[in-house]
Design a protein around this motif. Structure first.
Motif, mmCIF file in Angstrom:
data_model
loop_
_atom_site.group_PDB
_atom_site.id
_atom_site.type_symbol
_atom_site.label_atom_id
_atom_site.label_comp_id
_atom_site.label_asym_id
_atom_site.label_seq_id
_atom_site.Cartn_x
_atom_site.Cartn_y
_atom_site.Cartn_z
ATOM 1 N N VAL A 111 0.804 -1.293 0.099
ATOM 2 C CA VAL A 111 -0.164 -0.134 0.069
ATOM 3 C C VAL A 111 0.992 1.613 0.148
ATOM 4 C CG1 VAL A 111 -1.482 1.456 0.953
ATOM 5 C CG2 VAL A 111 -1.864 -1.265 1.170
ATOM 6 N N LEU A 112 2.351 1.363 0.518
ATOM 7 C CA LEU A 112 2.868 2.189 1.123
ATOM 8 C C LEU A 112 3.375 2.434 -0.094
ATOM 9 C CD1 LEU A 112 3.858 2.016 4.699
ATOM 10 C CD2 LEU A 112 3.272 3.841 3.760
ATOM 11 N N ALA A 113 4.167 1.489 -0.922
ATOM 12 C CA ALA A 113 4.675 1.403 -2.201
ATOM 13 C C ALA A 113 3.983 2.238 -3.326
ATOM 14 C CB ALA A 113 5.407 -0.171 -2.615
ATOM 15 N N PHE A 114 2.645 1.812 -3.094
ATOM 16 C CA PHE A 114 1.851 2.629 -4.352
ATOM 17 C C PHE A 114 1.171 3.462 -3.992
ATOM 18 C CE2 PHE A 114 0.183 -1.907 -5.709
ATOM 19 C CZ PHE A 114 0.621 -1.435 -7.404
ATOM 20 N N ALA A 115 1.073 4.525 -3.090
ATOM 21 C CA ALA A 115 0.632 5.473 -1.823
ATOM 22 C C ALA A 115 2.533 6.371 -2.499
ATOM 23 C CB ALA A 115 0.728 5.571 -1.003
ATOM 24 N N LYS A 116 2.851 5.828 -2.089
ATOM 25 C CA LYS A 116 4.696 6.992 -2.550
ATOM 26 C C LYS A 116 5.227 6.651 -3.514
ATOM 27 C CE LYS A 116 2.884 8.585 1.817
ATOM 28 N NZ LYS A 116 2.155 9.603 1.599
ATOM 29 N N ASP A 117 4.799 6.102 -4.385
ATOM 30 C CA ASP A 117 5.649 5.321 -5.759
ATOM 31 C C ASP A 117 7.159 4.954 -5.788
ATOM 32 O OD1 ASP A 117 4.752 5.962 -8.641
ATOM 33 O OD2 ASP A 117 5.890 7.574 -9.204
ATOM 34 N N LEU A 118 6.928 4.637 -4.589
ATOM 35 C CA LEU A 118 8.033 3.543 -4.675
ATOM 36 C C LEU A 118 8.781 2.957 -5.869
ATOM 37 C CD1 LEU A 118 8.562 3.390 -0.751
ATOM 38 C CD2 LEU A 118 9.169 5.155 -1.582
ATOM 39 N N HIS A 119 8.020 2.642 -5.908
ATOM 40 C CA HIS A 119 8.164 1.336 -7.678
ATOM 41 C C HIS A 119 8.608 2.357 -8.773
ATOM 42 C CE1 HIS A 119 3.698 1.974 -7.954
ATOM 43 N NE2 HIS A 119 4.707 1.743 -9.026
ATOM 44 N N THR A 120 8.620 3.285 -8.746
ATOM 45 C CA THR A 120 9.333 4.186 -9.342
ATOM 46 C C THR A 120 9.995 4.929 -9.284
ATOM 47 O OG1 THR A 120 6.452 4.805 -10.899
ATOM 48 C CG2 THR A 120 8.494 6.534 -11.535
ATOM 49 N N SER A 121 10.409 4.817 -8.248
ATOM 50 C CA SER A 121 11.607 5.396 -7.186
ATOM 51 C C SER A 121 12.359 4.839 -8.095
ATOM 52 C CB SER A 121 11.507 6.394 -6.509
ATOM 53 O OG SER A 121 10.545 7.072 -5.967
ATOM 54 N N ILE A 122 12.153 3.715 -8.156
ATOM 55 C CA ILE A 122 13.542 2.484 -7.825
ATOM 56 C C ILE A 122 13.781 2.649 -9.377
ATOM 57 C CG2 ILE A 122 14.316 -0.062 -7.548
ATOM 58 C CD1 ILE A 122 12.452 0.079 -5.522
ATOM 59 N N ARG A 123 13.020 2.604 -10.511
ATOM 60 C CA ARG A 123 13.302 2.262 -11.568
ATOM 61 C C ARG A 123 13.912 3.542 -12.310
ATOM 62 N NH1 ARG A 123 7.179 0.397 -12.287
ATOM 63 N NH2 ARG A 123 7.602 -2.355 -12.713
#
Length: 326
Positions: A111-123
């Motif tokens: 949930v936090l990964a989606f809300a904070k867009d962490l997956h995009t930050s990693i990319r």
């Protein structure tokens, strides 16, 4: 002196932790792979299905001449149950309680990964690309947890503590639930899906829940909603999910379980930037294998003293009685 030790067969996949050897102190143990299971079962009292993804028990069933109890090293028992076992007197227990908190933490993390867009930050980090973005709050967002057993309740506690508004979906509708507040009946699921920002699947796989999230259900989601599945892959019609994600009918999905595992390299899910994929590991934290063995050993000692084992599964419903899941 009469030998009172039971004979326990441990079905494994070729490897098992050294902690397993402690079972030898209280039982005669036979270790068996899937191919060896038919030869190991005759005369055995107990079967410990350590290889919980195996479906070999059904094929080896005619050799289970004296079997009285099967324990599974997982919360789900859908791969184990078959008609002959359902209608037999053999008791089935699961490993309820081991995975509740770890899986709840996984759900909160996604949930936090989606809300904070962490997956995009990693990319972006992989490409050394600086791109400022605004992110979402999770406080005040609405989550529906499908499955109101112990895992679902642990998820509800984590999400509620983070400020989310959490409801449940279970076999029976009810109000004033201590963990969910409102619990919606599974039969009414389509009518309420459109009110939630996150839909979390934590239900067991049964005939009633197979394909629960299909094209019709996905059409009811908010276009900004995310689906999180930590239950079983077959709760979702995967082709329908791919189509909904591609068309933008839902915003994303975090998937820890799949119809086919490992997920084939040809699956389009791998290439979707709004999909988080993990390899069926949401409940597997450091020390989990030892915890599973301790649970079985404790249950085995109960069995030796003539007590009913804990976590007895209702073989008709497919989960532990008294912990309604759907």
């Amino acid at each position: 002196m009469t030998d009172t030790k039971p004979t326990v067969v441990i079905l494994h996949d070729g490897t098992y932790p050294l902690a397993m050897l402690g079972i030898n102190d209280i039982a005669h143990v036979r270790y068996a792979t899937e191919d060896e299971l038919p030869q190991a079962l005759p005369g055995a009292d107990v079967l410990f299905v350590w290889h919980f993804l195996s479906e070999a028990v059904a094929e080896a069933w005619p050799a289970a001449t004296d079997l009285r109890w099967i324990h599974v090293a997982s919360a789900g028992v859908d791969r184990l149950l078959f008609d002959e076992l359902r209608h037999s007197g053999v008791v089935v227990t699961n490993s309820r309680g081991i995975f509740d908190r770890p899986m709840a933490e996984y759900v909160l993390a996604t949930v936090l990964a989606f809300a904070k867009d962490l997956h995009t930050s990693i990319r972006l980090q992989d490409g050394k690309h600086w791109q400022h973005r605004e992110t979402e709050r999770i406080e005040g967002t609405a989550a529906l947890v499908v499955g109101t057993g112990p895992i679902g309740r642990a998820i509800a506690a984590q999400l509620s503590a983070a400020g989310m508004s959490v409801s449940g979906a279970g076999r029976l509708a009810r109000a004033d639930d201590p963990d969910f507040g409102d619990v919606h009946a599974s039969d009414d699921l389509h009518g309420v899906l459109g009110t939630f920002d996150y839909v979390i699947l934590a239900a067991p796989l049964t005939e009633q829940t197979r394909g629960l999230i299909d094209a019709t259900a996905l059409a009811r989601f908010k276009p900004t909603a995310r689906l999180i599945n930590v239950g079983r892959g077959s709760l979702v019609v995967q082709e329908d999910l791919v189509e909904a994600l591609t068309a933008g009918r839902i915003a994303g999905a975090a998937l820890d379980v799949f119809d086919i595992e490992p997920l084939p390299e040809t699956s389009p899910l791998w290439d979707m930037s709004n999909v988080l994929i993990s390899p069926h590991m949401s409940g597997d934290t450091i020390g989990w294998t030892e915890d599973l063995i301790t649970l079985f050993t404790t249950n085995l000692r109960r069995y030796l003293h003539g007590n009913d084992p804990a976590n007895v599964v209702d073989k008709q419903r497919g989960y532990v009685s008294g912990s309604e899941s759907t």
